[in-house]
Design a protein around this motif. Sequence first.
Motif, mmCIF file in Angstrom:
data_model
loop_
_atom_site.group_PDB
_atom_site.id
_atom_site.type_symbol
_atom_site.label_atom_id
_atom_site.label_comp_id
_atom_site.label_asym_id
_atom_site.label_seq_id
_atom_site.Cartn_x
_atom_site.Cartn_y
_atom_site.Cartn_z
ATOM 1 N N GLY A 30 0.799 -1.219 0.000
ATOM 2 C CA GLY A 30 0.000 0.000 0.000
ATOM 3 C C GLY A 30 0.832 1.270 0.000
ATOM 4 O O GLY A 30 0.498 2.250 -0.680
ATOM 5 N N SER A 58 -1.330 -4.444 -3.548
ATOM 6 C CA SER A 58 -2.219 -4.228 -2.391
ATOM 7 C C SER A 58 -3.103 -3.027 -2.704
ATOM 8 O O SER A 58 -2.873 -2.326 -3.686
ATOM 9 C CB SER A 58 -1.418 -3.836 -1.153
ATOM 10 N N ALA A 59 -4.030 -2.764 -1.806
ATOM 11 C CA ALA A 59 -4.805 -1.526 -1.900
ATOM 12 C C ALA A 59 -3.887 -0.351 -1.565
ATOM 13 O O ALA A 59 -2.862 -0.525 -0.904
ATOM 14 C CB ALA A 59 -5.947 -1.582 -0.905
ATOM 15 N N VAL A 63 -6.727 2.333 2.495
ATOM 16 C CA VAL A 63 -8.044 2.121 1.871
ATOM 17 C C VAL A 63 -8.760 0.895 2.463
ATOM 18 O O VAL A 63 -9.974 0.931 2.703
ATOM 19 C CB VAL A 63 -7.905 2.016 0.325
ATOM 20 N N THR A 64 -8.018 -0.183 2.725
ATOM 21 C CA THR A 64 -8.669 -1.377 3.298
ATOM 22 C C THR A 64 -9.313 -1.023 4.637
ATOM 23 O O THR A 64 -10.456 -1.406 4.918
ATOM 24 C CB THR A 64 -7.639 -2.512 3.497
ATOM 25 N N HIS A 91 -7.892 7.728 -6.126
ATOM 26 C CA HIS A 91 -7.372 6.881 -7.198
ATOM 27 C C HIS A 91 -7.238 7.656 -8.506
ATOM 28 O O HIS A 91 -6.282 7.461 -9.250
ATOM 29 C CB HIS A 91 -8.265 5.648 -7.383
ATOM 30 N N GLY A 139 -10.661 -2.388 -2.442
ATOM 31 C CA GLY A 139 -9.394 -1.651 -2.333
ATOM 32 C C GLY A 139 -8.376 -2.172 -3.344
ATOM 33 O O GLY A 139 -7.717 -1.397 -4.059
ATOM 34 N N GLU A 140 -8.250 -3.485 -3.419
ATOM 35 C CA GLU A 140 -7.300 -4.094 -4.373
ATOM 36 C C GLU A 140 -7.842 -4.008 -5.800
ATOM 37 O O GLU A 140 -7.083 -3.839 -6.755
ATOM 38 C CB GLU A 140 -7.015 -5.554 -3.989
ATOM 39 N N ASP A 141 -9.175 -4.118 -5.957
ATOM 40 C CA ASP A 141 -9.752 -3.978 -7.308
ATOM 41 C C ASP A 141 -9.380 -2.611 -7.884
ATOM 42 O O ASP A 141 -8.983 -2.486 -9.039
ATOM 43 C CB ASP A 141 -11.287 -4.094 -7.251
ATOM 44 N N SER A 143 -6.879 -0.503 -6.919
ATOM 45 C CA SER A 143 -5.450 -0.247 -7.143
ATOM 46 C C SER A 143 -4.946 -1.020 -8.359
ATOM 47 O O SER A 143 -4.076 -0.543 -9.087
ATOM 48 C CB SER A 143 -4.629 -0.574 -5.901
ATOM 49 N N GLN A 204 -4.742 -8.507 -8.240
ATOM 50 C CA GLN A 204 -5.008 -7.972 -6.900
ATOM 51 C C GLN A 204 -4.433 -8.935 -5.850
ATOM 52 O O GLN A 204 -4.719 -10.137 -5.884
ATOM 53 C CB GLN A 204 -6.497 -7.857 -6.602
#
Length: 467
Positions: A30, A58-59, A63-64, A91, A139-141, A143, A204
Motif C-alpha cells: 500500500g 495491495s490496496a 483504503v482497506t 485513485h 481496495g485491491e480492485d 489499485s 489484486q
Amino acid sequence: MSGSSVRSDALPDTVPHDAPPGLVVHKFGGTSLENAERIKNVSGLIALGSGHPVVVVSAMAGVTAQLAGLARNDPGEEEVEEALSEIGERHLTAAPLDAVDGASLATRVDEILAGVRVSLARTDFENPMAREDAIIAAGEDLSAELVTRALLADGVDATPLDARRLIRTDERFGSAVPDLEETDRLVRAEALPMIVEGRVPVIQGFIGSTTDERTTTLGRGGSDFTATLVAAPLSADEVVIWTDVSGIHTADPREVEGARAIREMGFEEAVELAYFGAGVVHVSAAKHAVSTNLPLRIRNSGAQEEVGTLVNPNQRGGAEFAAVAFKPAVVLVRVRAFPSAMAHGFLARVFAVLGAHQVPVDLVATSHSSTAFTIDREEDLTAVRDELSRFSEVEIIPDLATITVVGHGLLNEPGMEALAFWAVGKTPVHLISQASDVSLSFVVSEEDAPETVRRLHFSLIELRSDT
Ligand code: ADP
Ligand code: ASP
Ligand code: MG
C-alpha cells in the motif's frame, strides 16, 4: 503419461506452455502506491526492468481500513457517499494519465464503487465476514485498475487479471485458506498464456474466491501471500516484495533508530520474525516461500538503489544473524487447575478446549497445575473462557505485546540470556518463552514494549556489532 484425460472443468489440467525464464513476481504494498510519485516509481521500475514481470498489488495505503470501517460501522448514506467519493478521487488523482486512460480508469472506479454500495446494502450475506470481504476487496480492485493504467501509460503491455480467477480458497471469510493444488492449476492456466505472449498480468493481492465465486480475503497484510501463491506455480525466479523500507531490518526501523537492513537471511529466521510481528513480510508468504523453495527479496520502491534483503530458502541463518521483533495487541490467558481437579491430563484438557474452538496460541509456559498462553486480541474468548472455567480459574490480561529476539547464532552464545534479562531490566514481564534455539520471547505491557525493544536491540545487537 499421455496427459489426455478429459476433465469436466472449464480449464485444462495441463497448459500448453512452460514458464519462461526470467519470470519475477513483483508485489507492491500500500505504501508503494500511496500517491502519484510512488506510483510513477512503480511503473518506471517495471517499464525499465527486463524478463517477464508479473505484478501483484495491495490496496493504496489506508483504503482497506477505510472500507472495513464502512462495513463494520454501517454509517448513514451521506457518510458512505463522502467516503466513497474520497476513495474514488484519491485513485483518479494518483496517476498522471492521458485523456483516454484517465476516462477508462474513471469508468472502472465508478463500477467498483457501485459494487461497494450494492454490498453495503445487501442483507443476504451468510455472515458479517463474508459481507466485509466483498466490501474490502474493492481496495485491491481499484489499485489494480490504477496500476494497470499507469503501466500502460509507461508503455508496458499490462492487463488486469482477476485474483478471484486464480486464488481458490475455502469459506473462512476474513482469513481464507487457499486450496494450493487448485490455485496452482488456475494460475498456470490463466496467467501463463498471457506471460508467454509478453503481456504483464496485474493481479489484486489479498483476495480470492470460493468455488462458487464468493469473494474471500487472506487476512490483513495478505497480498504478500498472494505473490508467493502466484509465483510458485509459475516457477518464478524470485518474488520481490516492494515496500517502504530497504529490506528486513534488525528491528522495525520506524521504532528503533539503530536498526539496520539485513542483506541475506535464512528461511527459519524469516518465518520466525514474520510470525513474531516483523510485519514487513506476512508469515504465510514466508512459509509458502520456504515450502516451495522460492527466494524472496524485500526492497524499497522509493530507494531502488538499495539491494534490500534476500531470504534464501536453502539457507539456515548465519551466526551473525540477530533481530528483535515486536507484536502488539496480545492477550495473556492464565489458567490454574482447581485444587480438586486432577493435575494429570490438565494441559491436554486446556488444549483440547482451545483446539475445539480453533483459537491459535502463540507462546506457552506451564507448571505442574497451571498454564499461561498468549493469543491475538481479536480472538473471541467468551466460549473458551466458559469451558475452561468448569475445571480451572481463568484470568485474562489484555493490552500486552510480545517482544522476540530471533537468531540462533546469537542465542547459542553463552551469557546471551543474561544480557537479554539485563536489558529488560525492571520492566514487568508476564511470560518468558524459549521453545527453540532460534527465538526468545518476553511478554510485557503494550506501553512498555517500544522502550524494551530499543533496550534489547541496543544491548544484543548494536553494542555487539560495535565490538
Ligand atoms: P506494505 O504496505 O508495503 O505491505 P507493511 O506496512 O506491511 O508495508 O510493511 C512494511 C513495514 O514493516 C515497515 O514500514 C516497518 O515499519 C515494518 N517493520 C516491522 N518490523 C520490521 C523489520 N524488522 N524490518 C523492516 N520493517 C519492519
Ligand atoms: N490491503 C490489505 C491490507 O491492508 C492487504 C495488504 O496490504 O497486503 O491488509
Ligand atoms: Mg504488508
